[in-house]
Design an enzyme around this catalytic site. Structure first.
Site, PDB file in Angstrom:
ATOM      1  N   ARG A   1     -18.410  54.745  21.648  1.00  0.00           N
ATOM      2  CA  ARG A   1     -17.037  55.074  22.082  1.00  0.00           C
ATOM      3  C   ARG A   1     -16.953  55.719  23.252  1.00  0.00           C
ATOM      4  O   ARG A   1     -17.980  56.789  23.398  1.00  0.00           O
ATOM      5  CB  ARG A   1     -16.206  55.640  20.878  1.00  0.00           C
ATOM      6  CG  ARG A   1     -16.087  55.005  19.777  1.00  0.00           C
ATOM      7  CD  ARG A   1     -14.784  55.798  18.821  1.00  0.00           C
ATOM      8  NE  ARG A   1     -14.739  57.158  18.909  1.00  0.00           N
ATOM      9  CZ  ARG A   1     -14.100  57.990  18.324  1.00  0.00           C
ATOM     10  NH1 ARG A   1     -13.332  57.456  17.260  1.00  0.00           N
ATOM     11  NH2 ARG A   1     -14.341  59.332  18.367  1.00  0.00           N
TER      12      ARG A   1
ATOM     13  N   ARG B   1     -23.248  58.994  17.558  1.00  0.00           N
ATOM     14  CA  ARG B   1     -22.535  58.379  16.721  1.00  0.00           C
ATOM     15  C   ARG B   1     -22.382  56.608  17.355  1.00  0.00           C
ATOM     16  O   ARG B   1     -22.020  56.780  18.510  1.00  0.00           O
ATOM     17  CB  ARG B   1     -20.951  58.745  16.487  1.00  0.00           C
ATOM     18  CG  ARG B   1     -20.725  60.146  15.950  1.00  0.00           C
ATOM     19  CD  ARG B   1     -19.506  60.359  15.348  1.00  0.00           C
ATOM     20  NE  ARG B   1     -18.600  60.898  16.686  1.00  0.00           N
ATOM     21  CZ  ARG B   1     -17.664  61.507  16.494  1.00  0.00           C
ATOM     22  NH1 ARG B   1     -17.128  61.941  15.203  1.00  0.00           N
ATOM     23  NH2 ARG B   1     -16.857  61.663  17.649  1.00  0.00           N
TER      24      ARG B   1
ATOM     25  N   ARG C   1     -15.751  68.878  25.662  1.00  0.00           N
ATOM     26  CA  ARG C   1     -14.892  69.287  24.396  1.00  0.00           C
ATOM     27  C   ARG C   1     -15.532  70.400  23.963  1.00  0.00           C
ATOM     28  O   ARG C   1     -14.757  71.336  23.517  1.00  0.00           O
ATOM     29  CB  ARG C   1     -14.994  68.149  23.387  1.00  0.00           C
ATOM     30  CG  ARG C   1     -14.182  66.935  23.734  1.00  0.00           C
ATOM     31  CD  ARG C   1     -14.350  65.664  22.839  1.00  0.00           C
ATOM     32  NE  ARG C   1     -13.990  66.202  21.456  1.00  0.00           N
ATOM     33  CZ  ARG C   1     -14.483  65.494  20.300  1.00  0.00           C
ATOM     34  NH1 ARG C   1     -15.136  64.385  20.431  1.00  0.00           N
ATOM     35  NH2 ARG C   1     -14.182  65.849  19.091  1.00  0.00           N
TER      36      ARG C   1
ATOM     37  N   LYS D   1     -15.698  69.944   9.786  1.00  0.00           N
ATOM     38  CA  LYS D   1     -14.630  70.675   9.368  1.00  0.00           C
ATOM     39  C   LYS D   1     -13.825  69.665   8.348  1.00  0.00           C
ATOM     40  O   LYS D   1     -13.493  69.658   7.345  1.00  0.00           O
ATOM     41  CB  LYS D   1     -13.721  71.062  10.456  1.00  0.00           C
ATOM     42  CG  LYS D   1     -13.996  72.109  11.413  1.00  0.00           C
ATOM     43  CD  LYS D   1     -12.961  72.501  12.144  1.00  0.00           C
ATOM     44  CE  LYS D   1     -12.869  71.604  13.380  1.00  0.00           C
ATOM     45  NZ  LYS D   1     -13.724  70.971  14.193  1.00  0.00           N
TER      46      LYS D   1
END
Length: 216
Positions: free
Chosen positions: A160, A127, A171, A13
């Site tokens: 992270r 990531r 999430r 997004k």
């Protein structure tokens, strides 16, 4: 145009909203960014948000809507805006509708970026940040050359804590429970966009989805 971008975490997004802003001039508006800016600047609303955060509470929807109202009244939003990841649930959608109606505005389109769950998990859990260069990489999607360059620089690929699989799965579960029902809420404005592929490929689909329907 006044646009809402919907999609699961990792759907892209933010990337697509920034591209639209660059091409069309409609400002990208993120409520998270508004909150952080208000807290950092120590504005009256920012101080209220800080007090809630320090108490371990969620910032109320009412306070977020006040921040959003201030932002959407600024001159650069007169020609349209892009709401990035907001609203997140039906209650926020109703409040947004009331805010816009109160200023004689309405949404023009709601874009839903659709990405397979398996790809979302790879995008988010893959990531990594190179400790030497600070570059953001992905162990699944970055090129071998990019990963090799990080190793050559003596860097470690750091993940992270909030990109770990358990956190990401939670999430996505929250998104399915709270945000996906907005697809029905916005059914009349909804435009579904395939979010797979390169950013350029997805942006071409986003642009096509915003074109007026033939005969409109």
């Amino acid at each position: 145009m006044r646009i809402v971008f919907l999609g699961a975490p990792g759907a892209g997004k933010g990337t697509q909203a920034r591209r639209l802003e660059e091409r069309k001039g409609w400002p990208q508006v993120s409520t998270g960014d508004l909150l952080r800016a208000a807290v950092s600047a120590g504005t009256p609303l920012g101080l209220q948000a800080r007090a809630a955060m320090d108490a371990g509470e969620l910032v109320s929807d009412e306070l977020v809507m006040q921040l959003l109202d201030e932002r959407l009244r600024q001159d650069d939003c007169e020609g349209g805006f892009i709401l990035d990841g907001f609203p997140r649930n039906r209650s926020q959608a109703r409040l947004l509708g009331e805010l816009l109606e109160g200023s004689g505005q309405q949404l023009d389109a709601v874009l839903m970026l659709e990405v397979d769950r398996g790809v979302l998990m790879k995008r988010l859990t893959g990531r990594r940040t190179c400790s030497a260069t600070g570059k953001l990489l992905n162990i699944h999607f970055s090129s071998p050359e990019e990963l090799a360059a990080s190793r050559a620089a003596g860097g470690e690929l750091i993940q992270r804590d909030d990109d770990r699989e358990e956190t990401i799965a939670n999430r996505l579960a929250v998104y399915e429970r709270q945000t996906r029902p907005l697809l029905e809420h916005y059914s009349g404005l909804l435009r579904r966009v395939d979010g797979l592929g390169s950013p350029d490929e997805v942006f071409a689909r986003v642009s096509a989805a915003l074109q007026p329907a033939p005969g409109a």
